[in-house]
Design a protein around this motif. Structure first.
Motif, PDB file in Angstrom:
ATOM      1  N   ASN A  88      37.578  34.957  45.058  1.00 35.92           N
ATOM      2  CA  ASN A  88      38.937  35.470  45.197  1.00 35.92           C
ATOM      3  C   ASN A  88      39.718  35.420  43.893  1.00 35.92           C
ATOM      4  O   ASN A  88      40.803  36.002  43.800  1.00 35.92           O
ATOM      5  N   ALA A  89      39.170  34.774  42.869  1.00 36.95           N
ATOM      6  CA  ALA A  89      39.860  34.713  41.579  1.00 36.95           C
ATOM      7  C   ALA A  89      39.449  35.863  40.674  1.00 36.95           C
ATOM      8  O   ALA A  89      40.293  36.576  40.133  1.00 36.95           O
ATOM      9  N   CYS A  90      38.135  36.067  40.500  1.00 36.52           N
ATOM     10  CA  CYS A  90      37.648  37.069  39.551  1.00 36.52           C
ATOM     11  C   CYS A  90      37.083  38.310  40.224  1.00 36.52           C
ATOM     12  O   CYS A  90      36.829  39.323  39.551  1.00 36.52           O
ATOM     13  N   GLY A  91      36.837  38.259  41.533  1.00 36.63           N
ATOM     14  CA  GLY A  91      36.330  39.417  42.252  1.00 36.63           C
ATOM     15  C   GLY A  91      34.834  39.618  42.158  1.00 36.63           C
ATOM     16  O   GLY A  91      34.294  40.545  42.770  1.00 36.63           O
ATOM     17  N   ARG A  92      34.121  38.753  41.422  1.00 37.06           N
ATOM     18  CA  ARG A  92      32.677  38.901  41.291  1.00 37.06           C
ATOM     19  C   ARG A  92      31.952  38.250  42.463  1.00 37.06           C
ATOM     20  O   ARG A  92      32.491  37.383  43.144  1.00 37.06           O
ATOM     21  N   ASP A  93      30.712  38.685  42.683  1.00 33.01           N
ATOM     22  CA  ASP A  93      29.916  38.148  43.780  1.00 33.01           C
ATOM     23  C   ASP A  93      29.704  36.647  43.626  1.00 33.01           C
ATOM     24  O   ASP A  93      29.625  36.118  42.505  1.00 33.01           O
ATOM     25  N   VAL A  94      29.611  35.978  44.731  1.00 37.68           N
ATOM     26  CA  VAL A  94      29.255  34.559  44.745  1.00 37.68           C
ATOM     27  C   VAL A  94      27.752  34.473  44.989  1.00 37.68           C
ATOM     28  O   VAL A  94      27.261  34.900  46.033  1.00 37.68           O
ATOM     29  N   ALA A  95      27.031  33.946  44.015  1.00 40.70           N
ATOM     30  CA  ALA A  95      25.571  33.903  44.107  1.00 40.70           C
ATOM     31  C   ALA A  95      25.014  32.491  44.043  1.00 40.70           C
ATOM     32  O   ALA A  95      23.812  32.294  44.189  1.00 40.70           O
ATOM     33  N   GLY A  96      25.876  31.494  43.835  1.00 40.63           N
ATOM     34  CA  GLY A  96      25.408  30.120  43.708  1.00 40.63           C
ATOM     35  C   GLY A  96      26.489  29.140  44.114  1.00 40.63           C
ATOM     36  O   GLY A  96      27.120  29.285  45.164  1.00 40.63           O
ATOM     37  N   PHE A  97      26.715  28.121  43.253  1.00 44.81           N
ATOM     38  CA  PHE A  97      27.721  27.112  43.561  1.00 44.81           C
ATOM     39  C   PHE A  97      29.055  27.776  43.874  1.00 44.81           C
ATOM     40  O   PHE A  97      29.470  28.725  43.207  1.00 44.81           O
ATOM     41  N   GLY A 144      47.700  44.665  40.838  1.00 44.38           N
ATOM     42  CA  GLY A 144      47.068  43.595  41.585  1.00 44.38           C
ATOM     43  C   GLY A 144      45.603  43.830  41.855  1.00 44.38           C
ATOM     44  O   GLY A 144      45.241  44.550  42.777  1.00 44.38           O
ATOM     45  N   ARG A 145      44.746  43.253  41.083  1.00 45.83           N
ATOM     46  CA  ARG A 145      43.303  43.383  41.262  1.00 45.83           C
ATOM     47  C   ARG A 145      42.636  42.027  41.417  1.00 45.83           C
ATOM     48  O   ARG A 145      41.683  41.877  42.172  1.00 45.83           O
ATOM     49  N   SER A 146      43.105  41.063  40.676  1.00 49.74           N
ATOM     50  CA  SER A 146      42.553  39.711  40.723  1.00 49.74           C
ATOM     51  C   SER A 146      43.609  38.776  40.143  1.00 49.74           C
ATOM     52  O   SER A 146      44.724  39.190  39.812  1.00 49.74           O
ATOM     53  N   TRP A 147      43.266  37.518  40.015  1.00 49.14           N
ATOM     54  CA  TRP A 147      44.149  36.621  39.295  1.00 49.14           C
ATOM     55  C   TRP A 147      44.358  37.189  37.892  1.00 49.14           C
ATOM     56  O   TRP A 147      43.496  37.880  37.342  1.00 49.14           O
ATOM     57  N   SER A 148      45.501  36.884  37.314  1.00 44.59           N
ATOM     58  CA  SER A 148      45.838  37.436  36.002  1.00 44.59           C
ATOM     59  C   SER A 148      46.499  36.381  35.129  1.00 44.59           C
ATOM     60  O   SER A 148      47.147  35.460  35.629  1.00 44.59           O
ATOM     61  N   ASN A 157      49.544  41.520  30.263  1.00 43.06           N
ATOM     62  CA  ASN A 157      48.911  41.007  31.466  1.00 43.06           C
ATOM     63  C   ASN A 157      47.415  41.323  31.409  1.00 43.06           C
ATOM     64  O   ASN A 157      47.024  42.439  31.066  1.00 43.06           O
ATOM     65  N   LEU A 158      46.578  40.343  31.729  1.00 46.87           N
ATOM     66  CA  LEU A 158      45.130  40.541  31.685  1.00 46.87           C
ATOM     67  C   LEU A 158      44.499  40.006  32.965  1.00 46.87           C
ATOM     68  O   LEU A 158      44.656  38.833  33.293  1.00 46.87           O
ATOM     69  N   HIS A 159      43.804  40.884  33.689  1.00 46.97           N
ATOM     70  CA  HIS A 159      43.088  40.449  34.879  1.00 46.97           C
ATOM     71  C   HIS A 159      41.929  39.529  34.491  1.00 46.97           C
ATOM     72  O   HIS A 159      41.199  39.815  33.543  1.00 46.97           O
ATOM     73  N   VAL A 160      41.745  38.476  35.240  1.00 51.00           N
ATOM     74  CA  VAL A 160      40.552  37.657  35.079  1.00 51.00           C
ATOM     75  C   VAL A 160      39.308  38.507  35.339  1.00 51.00           C
ATOM     76  O   VAL A 160      38.291  38.370  34.667  1.00 51.00           O
ATOM     77  N   ALA A 161      39.389  39.419  36.303  1.00 52.15           N
ATOM     78  CA  ALA A 161      38.264  40.297  36.626  1.00 52.15           C
ATOM     79  C   ALA A 161      37.895  41.181  35.440  1.00 52.15           C
ATOM     80  O   ALA A 161      36.711  41.397  35.158  1.00 52.15           O
ATOM     81  N   VAL A 220      43.461  37.855  24.851  1.00 56.01           N
ATOM     82  CA  VAL A 220      42.104  38.033  25.361  1.00 56.01           C
ATOM     83  C   VAL A 220      41.204  36.906  24.892  1.00 56.01           C
ATOM     84  O   VAL A 220      40.376  36.382  25.648  1.00 56.01           O
ATOM     85  N   GLN A 221      41.334  36.501  23.628  1.00 54.88           N
ATOM     86  CA  GLN A 221      40.482  35.446  23.096  1.00 54.88           C
ATOM     87  C   GLN A 221      40.603  34.169  23.915  1.00 54.88           C
ATOM     88  O   GLN A 221      39.604  33.530  24.250  1.00 54.88           O
ATOM     89  N   PHE A 222      41.825  33.799  24.254  1.00 55.59           N
ATOM     90  CA  PHE A 222      42.019  32.555  24.992  1.00 55.59           C
ATOM     91  C   PHE A 222      41.629  32.695  26.463  1.00 55.59           C
ATOM     92  O   PHE A 222      41.129  31.752  27.068  1.00 55.59           O
ATOM     93  N   VAL A 223      41.837  33.864  27.040  1.00 58.35           N
ATOM     94  CA  VAL A 223      41.414  34.069  28.426  1.00 58.35           C
ATOM     95  C   VAL A 223      39.888  34.047  28.516  1.00 58.35           C
ATOM     96  O   VAL A 223      39.321  33.485  29.452  1.00 58.35           O
ATOM     97  N   ILE A 224      39.211  34.649  27.547  1.00 59.02           N
ATOM     98  CA  ILE A 224      37.748  34.616  27.523  1.00 59.02           C
ATOM     99  C   ILE A 224      37.253  33.182  27.490  1.00 59.02           C
ATOM    100  O   ILE A 224      36.345  32.791  28.232  1.00 59.02           O
ATOM    101  N   SER A 225      37.851  32.358  26.625  1.00 57.11           N
ATOM    102  CA  SER A 225      37.445  30.954  26.535  1.00 57.11           C
ATOM    103  C   SER A 225      37.607  30.244  27.872  1.00 57.11           C
ATOM    104  O   SER A 225      36.750  29.459  28.283  1.00 57.11           O
ATOM    105  N   ALA A 226      38.708  30.531  28.571  1.00 60.96           N
ATOM    106  CA  ALA A 226      38.959  29.883  29.860  1.00 60.96           C
ATOM    107  C   ALA A 226      37.978  30.365  30.913  1.00 60.96           C
ATOM    108  O   ALA A 226      37.432  29.564  31.683  1.00 60.96           O
ATOM    109  N   VAL A 227      37.732  31.680  30.968  1.00 60.21           N
ATOM    110  CA  VAL A 227      36.836  32.242  31.977  1.00 60.21           C
ATOM    111  C   VAL A 227      35.411  31.747  31.774  1.00 60.21           C
ATOM    112  O   VAL A 227      34.661  31.532  32.737  1.00 60.21           O
TER     113      VAL A 227
END
Length: 245
Positions: A88-97, A144-148, A157-161, A220-227
């Motif tokens: 629900n944060a990034c919109g990507r599939d959950v495949a593990g933990f 509104g697409r994902s957390w931002s 504004n930058l979507h986590v997705a 973007v640089q700092f969001v990438i580091s966090a993601v």
């Protein structure tokens, strides 16, 4: 057990050692990309995000998140049920933990659940995490697409997705399945460039375009580091192609 080593249920064969490397990796816990700090088995090429390693060994069995105040997220080593699930944060599939709320059905990748609510960049730039942002994303132009993450001035504004997609699109060929499921590094670069990072959707007037892109590039640089699971990671050169000349 030595300092900096970890015994983990997902890899009982060997101890995992904490290390920092600027080589990207794919986490064997959540199955998402990572960079920087990790727990690694050098014998088996097994990697875990810090957050994924901590999620499975946490003393508190339930995670609470301020975006979902009524939810109780339980750690699961694999997604529940047979239907496809997404974070629900990034919109990507959950495949593990995953952290899963049994009552609401919400899911969070461990790294997404640990995303900092405030990122402080150089020059006093601050980005705040929002569950929903009213402003269009600087990259995709949608709302509104994902957390931002949004700057304090509310202009960027930058979507986590979107950030996650940039990473996956750039690194999807980084590893391939070899004999016995072993991952093989496909590039000699320490830090691959981010494909599509130069794409932006802003409406700044001509005289403000350069400053707009410079601020957005820093964001973007700092969001990438966090993601990627390491907000303190220094990812030099990743964003160079983002800044308009």
């Amino acid at each position: 057990m030595k300092y900096g080593e970890l015994s983990h249920f997902s890899h009982p064969q060997h101890q995992l050692r904490f290390e920092y490397s600027e080589l990207p990796f794919k986490c064997d816990g959540c199955r998402e990309v990572g960079i920087g700090s990790r727990f690694k088995c050098s014998i088996c090429d097994f990697d875990l995000h810090k957050q994924c390693a901590a999620a499975a060994t946490a003393t508190a069995p339930v995670l609470r998140h301020p975006f979902y105040r009524k939810c109780f997220f339980h750690f699961l080593p694999r997604p529940p049920g047979d239907s496809p699930r997404y974070c629900n944060a990034c919109g990507r599939d959950v495949a593990g933990f995953v952290y899963h709320c049994r009552s609401c059905g919400f899911d969070l990748h461990p790294c997404c659940a640990a995303l900092p609510h405030v990122l402080e960049a150089d020059g006093g730039l601050r980005l705040y995490l929002h569950r929903r942002a009213a402003a269009p994303c600087h990259r995709c132009g949608r709302k509104g697409r994902s957390w931002s993450y949004r700057t304090e001035c509310k202009k960027y504004n930058l979507h986590v997705a979107c950030v996650t997609e940039m990473l996956v699109d750039s690194w999807h060929e980084l590893y391939y399945g070899g004999g016995g499921g072993k991952k093989v590094l496909m590039t000699g670069n320490r830090i691959p460039s981010i494909r599509g990072a130069g794409m932006s959707h802003h409406r700044s007037v001509k005289g403000k375009v350069k400053r707009c892109c410079e601020v957005a590039a820093m964001a973007v640089q700092f969001v990438i580091s966090a993601v990627l699971g390491d907000p303190t990671a220094v990812i030099a050169g990743v964003i160079a192609s983002f800044i308009s000349r």
